[in-house]
Design a protein around this motif. Structure first.
Motif, PDB file in Angstrom:
ATOM      1  N   GLU A 435       0.826  -1.203   0.000  1.00 31.67           N
ATOM      2  CA  GLU A 435       0.000   0.000   0.000  1.00 31.67           C
ATOM      3  C   GLU A 435       0.862   1.256   0.000  1.00 31.67           C
ATOM      4  O   GLU A 435       0.591   2.222  -0.729  1.00 31.67           O
ATOM      5  CB  GLU A 435      -0.912  -0.024   1.231  1.00 31.67           C
ATOM      6  CG  GLU A 435      -1.974   1.061   1.228  1.00 31.67           C
ATOM      7  CD  GLU A 435      -2.953   0.905   2.380  1.00 31.67           C
ATOM      8  OE1 GLU A 435      -3.969   1.608   2.364  1.00 31.67           O
ATOM      9  OE2 GLU A 435      -2.696   0.083   3.292  1.00 31.67           O
ATOM     10  N   LEU A 438       2.368   1.702  -3.425  1.00 32.68           N
ATOM     11  CA  LEU A 438       1.397   2.143  -4.408  1.00 32.68           C
ATOM     12  C   LEU A 438       1.075   3.624  -4.284  1.00 32.68           C
ATOM     13  O   LEU A 438       0.907   4.324  -5.278  1.00 32.68           O
ATOM     14  CB  LEU A 438       0.115   1.332  -4.289  1.00 32.68           C
ATOM     15  CG  LEU A 438      -0.973   1.721  -5.306  1.00 32.68           C
ATOM     16  CD1 LEU A 438      -0.522   1.361  -6.712  1.00 32.68           C
ATOM     17  CD2 LEU A 438      -2.294   1.097  -4.984  1.00 32.68           C
ATOM     18  N   VAL A 442       1.329   5.820  -7.554  1.00 33.80           N
ATOM     19  CA  VAL A 442       0.194   6.554  -8.121  1.00 33.80           C
ATOM     20  C   VAL A 442       0.586   7.990  -8.442  1.00 33.80           C
ATOM     21  O   VAL A 442       0.141   8.567  -9.434  1.00 33.80           O
ATOM     22  CB  VAL A 442      -1.004   6.510  -7.146  1.00 33.80           C
ATOM     23  CG1 VAL A 442      -2.064   7.525  -7.539  1.00 33.80           C
ATOM     24  CG2 VAL A 442      -1.611   5.113  -7.123  1.00 33.80           C
ATOM     25  N   SER A 449      -2.023   0.795 -14.911  1.00 34.30           N
ATOM     26  CA  SER A 449      -3.056  -0.088 -14.339  1.00 34.30           C
ATOM     27  C   SER A 449      -2.458  -1.247 -13.567  1.00 34.30           C
ATOM     28  O   SER A 449      -3.079  -1.783 -12.647  1.00 34.30           O
ATOM     29  CB  SER A 449      -3.952  -0.625 -15.461  1.00 34.30           C
ATOM     30  OG  SER A 449      -3.203  -1.416 -16.378  1.00 34.30           O
ATOM     31  N   ASN A 451      -0.150  -1.299 -11.369  1.00 35.35           N
ATOM     32  CA  ASN A 451       0.048  -1.004  -9.950  1.00 35.35           C
ATOM     33  C   ASN A 451      -1.200  -1.322  -9.132  1.00 35.35           C
ATOM     34  O   ASN A 451      -1.136  -1.931  -8.062  1.00 35.35           O
ATOM     35  CB  ASN A 451       0.427   0.472  -9.762  1.00 35.35           C
ATOM     36  CG  ASN A 451       1.749   0.810 -10.416  1.00 35.35           C
ATOM     37  OD1 ASN A 451       2.626  -0.039 -10.521  1.00 35.35           O
ATOM     38  ND2 ASN A 451       1.898   2.041 -10.865  1.00 35.35           N
ATOM     39  N   TYR A 452      -2.355  -0.901  -9.658  1.00 32.95           N
ATOM     40  CA  TYR A 452      -3.612  -1.140  -8.948  1.00 32.95           C
ATOM     41  C   TYR A 452      -3.929  -2.636  -8.889  1.00 32.95           C
ATOM     42  O   TYR A 452      -4.378  -3.156  -7.863  1.00 32.95           O
ATOM     43  CB  TYR A 452      -4.753  -0.399  -9.645  1.00 32.95           C
ATOM     44  CG  TYR A 452      -4.586   1.101  -9.684  1.00 32.95           C
ATOM     45  CD1 TYR A 452      -5.044   1.892  -8.635  1.00 32.95           C
ATOM     46  CD2 TYR A 452      -3.986   1.731 -10.764  1.00 32.95           C
ATOM     47  CE1 TYR A 452      -4.905   3.275  -8.668  1.00 32.95           C
ATOM     48  CE2 TYR A 452      -3.825   3.107 -10.814  1.00 32.95           C
ATOM     49  CZ  TYR A 452      -4.291   3.875  -9.761  1.00 32.95           C
ATOM     50  OH  TYR A 452      -4.142   5.238  -9.798  1.00 32.95           O
ATOM     51  N   SER A 456      -4.363  -4.966  -5.548  1.00 25.84           N
ATOM     52  CA  SER A 456      -5.605  -5.712  -5.358  1.00 25.84           C
ATOM     53  C   SER A 456      -5.304  -7.171  -5.069  1.00 25.84           C
ATOM     54  O   SER A 456      -5.938  -7.798  -4.206  1.00 25.84           O
ATOM     55  CB  SER A 456      -6.484  -5.585  -6.611  1.00 25.84           C
ATOM     56  OG  SER A 456      -7.652  -6.363  -6.480  1.00 25.84           O
ATOM     57  N   ALA A 471      -9.203  -1.154  -4.216  1.00 26.45           N
ATOM     58  CA  ALA A 471      -8.100  -0.873  -5.139  1.00 26.45           C
ATOM     59  C   ALA A 471      -8.597  -0.863  -6.580  1.00 26.45           C
ATOM     60  O   ALA A 471      -8.221   0.002  -7.383  1.00 26.45           O
ATOM     61  CB  ALA A 471      -6.986  -1.899  -4.960  1.00 26.45           C
ATOM     62  N   ARG A 472      -9.490  -1.842  -6.894  1.00 29.67           N
ATOM     63  CA  ARG A 472     -10.058  -1.884  -8.247  1.00 29.67           C
ATOM     64  C   ARG A 472     -10.949  -0.675  -8.496  1.00 29.67           C
ATOM     65  O   ARG A 472     -10.953  -0.100  -9.595  1.00 29.67           O
ATOM     66  CB  ARG A 472     -10.881  -3.165  -8.418  1.00 29.67           C
ATOM     67  CG  ARG A 472     -10.086  -4.456  -8.283  1.00 29.67           C
ATOM     68  CD  ARG A 472      -9.297  -4.769  -9.520  1.00 29.67           C
ATOM     69  NE  ARG A 472      -8.533  -5.997  -9.384  1.00 29.67           N
ATOM     70  CZ  ARG A 472      -7.780  -6.515 -10.347  1.00 29.67           C
ATOM     71  NH1 ARG A 472      -7.687  -5.893 -11.511  1.00 29.67           N
ATOM     72  NH2 ARG A 472      -7.110  -7.624 -10.147  1.00 29.67           N
ATOM     73  N   MET A 475      -8.985   2.421  -9.264  1.00 28.12           N
ATOM     74  CA  MET A 475      -8.518   2.428 -10.650  1.00 28.12           C
ATOM     75  C   MET A 475      -9.639   2.916 -11.574  1.00 28.12           C
ATOM     76  O   MET A 475      -9.402   3.739 -12.469  1.00 28.12           O
ATOM     77  CB  MET A 475      -8.067   1.029 -11.054  1.00 28.12           C
ATOM     78  CG  MET A 475      -7.477   0.938 -12.452  1.00 28.12           C
ATOM     79  SD  MET A 475      -6.785  -0.689 -12.817  1.00 28.12           S
ATOM     80  CE  MET A 475      -8.269  -1.593 -13.196  1.00 28.12           C
TER      81      MET A 475
END
Length: 494
Positions: A435, A438, A442, A449, A451-452, A456, A471-472, A475
């Protein structure tokens, strides 16, 4: 006596020789002779005694000024990386009653390029016009080089287009070469190729070859290897025989394409042997890289083993090749052989070494090499070395140590470093580290995409389904679209 002194000056190898020759010039009253004085300045400049040359020049330039001597002094100063002093000499030409000629301007413009003194360059351009030399091929090519070196390619093209057509289309290929090289320099090989296709074919083979090679290298440097190889094939159709520099340029393109052009790379290797270039270290290094990138590590090793002379680049290239192919143990063994051969590694060598340690999982050895870089070899750590070390620690599960190293770096961590930590958190199921990584990714690359998706998966594997769904959703809310996967099959030919 004059010829004897010219011979002595051309064969000086140290300060004592120069002083002896100068003393002979003074004793025989030939220290004002323009040819001897110019040769004295040239000799001093080539040996690095520019201050001595300038002191002798200063004494003679007032009493016996000659433009030939001034030009030699300007040229000598630029060769000694004394561009500012070279321009001072150029400016002094008018003060002694002389006028710059078609050699003065190119030498002065070279100093302008070294200093990136664009405003002064335009002044010299105006002075060349006032002197009536705006159509001289030496001056025109120097102006084109000056403008293109300062990223003023439109001004360079204007100079080229204003060159009288009758002159350009005769034997003045130097102007075409300068313009083509200018486009290559600013990263526009397409326009360079267009000019090359229209260049008059009245020039010498050497000029043709240099120009073709320049365009091939231009495409390769812009990561457009297909076009580089296409130009190489056109060159062959024009019956232009490639030399070792052309071979180096096209091998660079083959290395970028990897297995797609392995056959061409092998043909070039055969041509290199046929032409007797196979002992050239730079070509051997390029062959190692080409075979490595095409997946043929055995051929890369064969080229390396059969080298009679190896540089640090040779050793680094083969170590990198072995590490890239997952042969970490062999890469580290090769580094040990490099040390035994008493070849000092450089910063790129250690990127390969640390990468090899990461592939094999040798954490302690990686730590040793990371510290040995600085304290044994005097090589400062760059962000790439930190990245390799963080990747090594992350793969091996030393996540806290990896994160600590990130905090101690004298650099801002980039996306590659946070990506390594994100991958390590996925391997070892550390959702908290994932986390954290990320959040930084970000900011650095918000539209990636992957990374997300990776975060997840980390949450899902830890049973934290609400976070996985979040997380999804993050995105989707940011409008990030998942990149479709793709694959290819390479058909084996017989």
């Amino acid at each position: 006596m004059r010829e004897r002194l010219l011979y002595l000056l051309k064969h000086c190898s140290n300060l004592k020789d120069v002083e002896t020759a100068h003393g002979s010039m003074v004793r025989t009253a030939l220290h004002h002779d323009k040819l001897l004085l110019s040769q004295f300045i040239e000799t001093c400049s080539s040996l690095g005694f520019s201050a001595y040359a300038h002191s002798v020049f200063s004494v003679n330039s007032q009493s016996h000024p000659h433009i030939y001597v001034f030009n030699t002094m300007i040229k000598g100063m630029t060769l000694c990386n004394s561009a500012f002093e070279a321009l001072l000499v150029y400016k002094s030409i008018g003060r002694v009653g002389l006028r710059p000629d078609c050699y003065s301007f190119p030498f002065a413009l070279k100093a302008v390029v070294d200093l990136r003194a664009m405003s002064l360059g335009t002044q010299i351009h105006s002075q060349a016009i006032c002197a009536g030399l705006e159509s001289n091929v030496h001056v025109v090519s120097a102006l084109i080089q000056m403008y293109s070196s300062c990223a003023r390619i439109s001004d360079a093209r204007k100079v080229f287009d204003e060159m009288p057509l009758a002159s350009v289309c005769s034997d003045d290929v130097v102007v075409w070469m300068a313009m083509i090289a200018g486009y290559v320099k600013v990263g526009d090989p397409d326009t360079a190729m267009d000019l090359l296709s229209r260049m008059p074919r009245t020039q010498t083979d050497g000029a043709v070859l240099i120009t073709w090679t320049s365009v091939i290298a231009g495409y390769a440097q812009m990561d457009r290897p297909d076009e580089a190889i296409a130009v190489f094939r056109k060159m062959q159709l024009e019956n232009v025989v490639p030399d070792e520099i052309a071979m180096l340029a096209v091998l660079s393109a083959c290395a970028q394409l990897g297995a797609f052009h392995i056959r061409l790379g092998e043909c070039i290797h055969g041509y290199v042997k046929k032409r007797g270039f196979d002992q050239m270290v730079t070509l051997k290094n390029a062959l190692i890289e080409m075979y490595s990138n095409s997946g043929n590590i055995s051929n890369a090793l064969h080229v390396f083993v059969n080298m009679t002379r190896r540089t640090v680049i040779s050793w680094t290239t083969i170590i990198s090749a072995l590490a890239f192919h997952g042969l970490g143990t062999q890469a580290l063994d090769m580094f040990s052989r490099m040390e035994m051969a008493q070849v000092k590694p450089n910063d790129i060598t250690f990127i390969a070494v640390l990468s090899a340690c990461a592939h094999v999982g040798l954490v302690n050895l990686g730590r040793y090499y990371f510290h040995a870089m600085k304290y044994r070899y005097g090589i400062q750590h760059e962000i790439q070395h930190y990245g390799c070390m963080i990747d090594l620690l992350g793969r091996a599960g030393y996540l806290a140590e990896a994160l600590k190293l990130v905090s101690e770096m004298p650099f801002q961590p980039n996306a590659a470093i946070w990506g390594s930590l994100l991958a390590a958190s996925n391997i070892h199921g550390d959702a908290e580290l994932g986390e954290l990584a990320l959040l930084h990714l970000v900011q650095l690359e918000p539209w990636n995409s992957g990374n997300y998706a990776l975060l997840s998966n980390i949450y899902a594997s830890a049973g934290r389904w609400d976070k996985s769904v979040m997380a999804r959703k993050m995105m989707r809310d940011k409008g990030v679209r998942k990149m479709p996967g793709w694959s290819f099959i390479q058909r084996k030919t017989t």
